[in-house]
Design a protein around this motif. Sequence first.
Motif, PDB file in Angstrom:
ATOM      1  N   GLN A 258     -51.655 -34.001   5.580  1.00 54.68           N
ATOM      2  CA  GLN A 258     -51.835 -33.807   4.135  1.00 54.68           C
ATOM      3  C   GLN A 258     -51.237 -34.971   3.350  1.00 54.68           C
ATOM      4  O   GLN A 258     -51.803 -35.420   2.355  1.00 54.68           O
ATOM      5  N   ARG A 259     -50.080 -35.457   3.816  1.00 57.74           N
ATOM      6  CA  ARG A 259     -49.433 -36.580   3.128  1.00 57.74           C
ATOM      7  C   ARG A 259     -50.292 -37.834   3.212  1.00 57.74           C
ATOM      8  O   ARG A 259     -50.485 -38.540   2.216  1.00 57.74           O
ATOM      9  N   PHE A 260     -50.820 -38.112   4.399  1.00 58.36           N
ATOM     10  CA  PHE A 260     -51.688 -39.281   4.569  1.00 58.36           C
ATOM     11  C   PHE A 260     -52.932 -39.160   3.701  1.00 58.36           C
ATOM     12  O   PHE A 260     -53.354 -40.130   3.061  1.00 58.36           O
ATOM     13  N   ALA A 261     -53.526 -37.976   3.681  1.00 53.96           N
ATOM     14  CA  ALA A 261     -54.750 -37.779   2.904  1.00 53.96           C
ATOM     15  C   ALA A 261     -54.485 -37.986   1.416  1.00 53.96           C
ATOM     16  O   ALA A 261     -55.296 -38.596   0.703  1.00 53.96           O
ATOM     17  N   LEU A 262     -53.356 -37.484   0.939  1.00 61.60           N
ATOM     18  CA  LEU A 262     -53.019 -37.628  -0.476  1.00 61.60           C
ATOM     19  C   LEU A 262     -52.813 -39.090  -0.844  1.00 61.60           C
ATOM     20  O   LEU A 262     -53.286 -39.550  -1.889  1.00 61.60           O
ATOM     21  N   LEU A 263     -52.141 -39.841   0.014  1.00 61.18           N
ATOM     22  CA  LEU A 263     -51.895 -41.254  -0.272  1.00 61.18           C
ATOM     23  C   LEU A 263     -53.169 -42.080  -0.159  1.00 61.18           C
ATOM     24  O   LEU A 263     -53.378 -43.013  -0.933  1.00 61.18           O
ATOM     25  N   ARG A 264     -54.034 -41.725   0.791  1.00 65.54           N
ATOM     26  CA  ARG A 264     -55.322 -42.437   0.879  1.00 65.54           C
ATOM     27  C   ARG A 264     -56.157 -42.176  -0.368  1.00 65.54           C
ATOM     28  O   ARG A 264     -56.881 -43.054  -0.837  1.00 65.54           O
ATOM     29  N   GLY A 265     -56.052 -40.967  -0.913  1.00 60.48           N
ATOM     30  CA  GLY A 265     -56.784 -40.652  -2.132  1.00 60.48           C
ATOM     31  C   GLY A 265     -56.227 -41.342  -3.361  1.00 60.48           C
ATOM     32  O   GLY A 265     -56.892 -41.396  -4.398  1.00 60.48           O
ATOM     33  N   ASN A 266     -54.991 -41.830  -3.253  1.00 57.72           N
ATOM     34  CA  ASN A 266     -54.359 -42.576  -4.354  1.00 57.72           C
ATOM     35  C   ASN A 266     -53.950 -43.960  -3.844  1.00 57.72           C
ATOM     36  O   ASN A 266     -52.848 -44.439  -4.115  1.00 57.72           O
ATOM     37  N   LYS A 267     -54.857 -44.593  -3.128  1.00 63.66           N
ATOM     38  CA  LYS A 267     -54.527 -45.830  -2.416  1.00 63.66           C
ATOM     39  C   LYS A 267     -54.044 -46.958  -3.327  1.00 63.66           C
ATOM     40  O   LYS A 267     -53.063 -47.640  -2.988  1.00 63.66           O
ATOM     41  N   PRO A 268     -54.674 -47.223  -4.475  1.00 64.65           N
ATOM     42  CA  PRO A 268     -54.177 -48.333  -5.312  1.00 64.65           C
ATOM     43  C   PRO A 268     -52.720 -48.158  -5.733  1.00 64.65           C
ATOM     44  O   PRO A 268     -51.921 -49.095  -5.648  1.00 64.65           O
TER      45      PRO A 268
END
Length: 245
Positions: free
Chosen positions: A192-202
Amino acid sequence: MRSVRDFFTGVGFFFQGLGWVARNGRWWLFGLIPALIAFAVYVAALVYLGNNAIELANWMTPFADTWGWRDAFRVMIAIVVFVGGLALAVVTFTAITLVIGEPFYEKLSATVDVVPGYEELPWWRTLPRSIKDSLVTLGWVLLITIPLFFLGFIPVVGQTVIPVIGAAVSGFFLTVELTTLSMERRGMLRKQRFALLRGNKPAALGFGVAVFLLFLIPFIAVLAMPAAVAGAALLVRDRLSPITQ
């Protein structure tokens, strides 16, 4: 344009963390303790590597014993080995420091980012999970950065494009490591943490790249570590946590 704006928003969270520890000097000193311990370990390891790089290069290149230019070749290999060790130190410093300073940084992060209803667990119960998560993240970092290290020897591209890619990759995973404490307080698992950060990549890249570039400067990594932890907590609280609610 929005991606660029989000990138600099991420950069701004590090400076917000810097401002927080500047206003709360006691917590900055508190956060320096594990960073100083990790720094001392890394300095000792790099000094040892530097003193033994030639011997290690000799051991790695027995095929060059009969070469007329073997000494110059082995010096080059020794330099590559030391630079590789230095690069590895940069990308692993945060993970190791967070493991060493688990009880320190958990308290610092929880003070910056208060989560209602969260009950802090004893550090000895969270340490195995912290080590496991750091090893998983480190595995991903090495899987990507080791090929980039060797691609760095390609003329022109290796001195221009590859360092930029390397900084972006290292920066993203630094953000992964530093935001773990705040995200776990919200009950988020690793995926979940990885997915959240990928969704807010910039924003994740902006924050992480700023930290990565500072961590390249000797001893600045130690001084900036408490600010990086505080900035990551603010990033999760003000930018990422509304998405998870």
